[in-house]
Motif scaffolding. Structure first.
Motif, short mmCIF file in Angstrom:
data_model
loop_
_atom_site.label_atom_id
_atom_site.label_comp_id
_atom_site.label_asym_id
_atom_site.label_seq_id
_atom_site.Cartn_x
_atom_site.Cartn_y
_atom_site.Cartn_z
N GLY A 41 -2.56 -0.23 -3.61
CA GLY A 41 -1.89 0.61 -2.60
C GLY A 41 -1.34 2.42 -3.10
N ASP A 42 -0.79 3.19 -3.33
CA ASP A 42 -0.35 3.74 -3.12
C ASP A 42 0.75 4.06 -4.35
OD1 ASP A 42 -0.27 6.61 -3.49
OD2 ASP A 42 0.81 6.84 -1.70
N LEU A 43 -0.20 3.35 -5.83
CA LEU A 43 1.10 3.27 -6.48
C LEU A 43 1.85 5.01 -7.51
CD1 LEU A 43 -1.20 1.28 -9.30
CD2 LEU A 43 0.73 0.67 -7.74
N VAL A 47 -0.01 10.19 -1.24
CA VAL A 47 -0.38 10.22 0.09
C VAL A 47 0.11 11.67 0.80
CG1 VAL A 47 -0.46 9.25 2.80
CG2 VAL A 47 -0.87 7.72 0.98
N PRO A 48 1.16 11.51 0.50
CA PRO A 48 2.45 13.32 0.82
C PRO A 48 1.32 13.61 0.55
CG PRO A 48 3.93 11.36 -0.51
CD PRO A 48 2.09 10.78 -0.44
N GLY A 53 -3.29 18.84 1.28
CA GLY A 53 -3.80 18.85 0.08
C GLY A 53 -5.65 18.65 0.07
N VAL A 54 -5.56 18.40 -1.37
CA VAL A 54 -7.16 17.35 -1.67
C VAL A 54 -7.68 17.39 -2.54
CG1 VAL A 54 -7.80 19.54 -2.56
CG2 VAL A 54 -9.44 18.68 -1.50
N SER A 77 -6.17 2.73 1.88
CA SER A 77 -7.30 2.87 2.47
C SER A 77 -7.13 3.91 2.95
CB SER A 77 -8.23 1.73 2.45
OG SER A 77 -8.52 1.28 1.31
N THR A 78 -7.34 4.52 4.71
CA THR A 78 -6.87 4.70 6.06
C THR A 78 -6.94 6.57 5.63
OG1 THR A 78 -6.70 3.13 6.82
CG2 THR A 78 -6.28 5.28 7.69
N ALA A 79 -5.52 6.44 4.65
CA ALA A 79 -5.18 8.01 4.08
C ALA A 79 -6.68 8.48 3.14
CB ALA A 79 -3.89 7.37 3.59
N MET A 80 -6.92 7.72 2.18
CA MET A 80 -7.97 8.06 1.35
C MET A 80 -9.13 8.28 2.12
SD MET A 80 -7.02 8.07 -1.69
CE MET A 80 -8.84 7.54 -2.75
N ASN A 81 -9.89 6.82 2.93
CA ASN A 81 -10.06 8.03 3.62
C ASN A 81 -10.21 8.97 4.06
OD1 ASN A 81 -12.28 5.89 2.40
ND2 ASN A 81 -11.23 4.13 3.94
N ARG A 82 -9.55 9.36 5.08
CA ARG A 82 -9.40 10.75 5.80
C ARG A 82 -8.89 11.93 5.29
NH1 ARG A 82 -4.34 8.23 7.82
NH2 ARG A 82 -2.81 8.93 6.63
#
Length: 184
Positions: A41-43, A47-48, A53-54, A77-82
């Motif tokens: 997860g987003d440890l 994500v924000p 950002g990049v 994962s969806t956030a990382m992928n997009r």
């Protein structure tokens, strides 16, 4: 101006090398001793920071993650992928392996300064990039997931090669490890 944020898994003795064991170090795999769920997860709360950002990666880290993330569909994962991903490499990179990836051409420090003008720059792993940005005084924040492990190898790669004054912003226990945010 966005922040330059360094994300690392780290041991109590400061080692960041080979947390998953894929690097082949004799002490490698120390982060996975506690199970995959300990690092899921987003440890790091990134994500924000990803919009607008990049994510900035060295080639090896990007190639490793490009084999793992595109097939996953959980919310992180969806956030990382997009997310927009920028790869630093002197060699060729098959950017099509992970959507929204591009190459950083030119000088690293100039490129990161330009990217930070657009939003946060999040570096995951990629110690050689981190070292260059540390030397240039560009790191604003460290988000460290500290595992209750001591590698004890004097030759292992550590996050800090010299003394550094940091300000503790926050700390919390997450499963078997501690998550800390430190301002540079």
């Amino acid at each position: 101006m966005g922040k330059v944020i360094v994300i690392e898994f780290i041991t109590l003795d400061g080692v960041v090398e080979d947390p998953d064991g894929r690097g082949g170090a004799g002490f490698g795999g120390w982060a996975f001793r506690f199970g995959v769920e300990a690092i899921a997860g987003d440890l790091f709360g990134i994500v924000p920071a990803l919009d607008p950002g990049v994510l900035l990666f060295g080639r090896r880290t990007w190639e490793h993650l490009a084999r793992l993330w595109p097939e996953r569909s959980d919310p992180f994962s969806t956030a990382m992928n997009r997310a927009r991903k920028v790869v630093v490499s002197r060699g060729e990179v098959e950017l099509g392996a992970w959507e929204h990836s591009e190459r950083l051409d030119g000088d690293l420090v100039d490129g990161v300064t330009r990217l930070a003008g657009e939003g946060d720059v999040v570096i995951i792993g990629s110690l050689s990039i981190v070292r260059e940005l540390q030397a240039a005084g560009l790191v604003d924040e460290y988000r460290l997931f500290t595992f209750p492990t001591v590698v004890g190898d004097p030759h292992a790669e550590r996050l800090f090669a010299t003394a550094v004054e940091l300000e503790l912003v926050s700390i919390e226990t997450r499963g078997p490890a501690t998550f800390s945010v430190l301002a540079a």
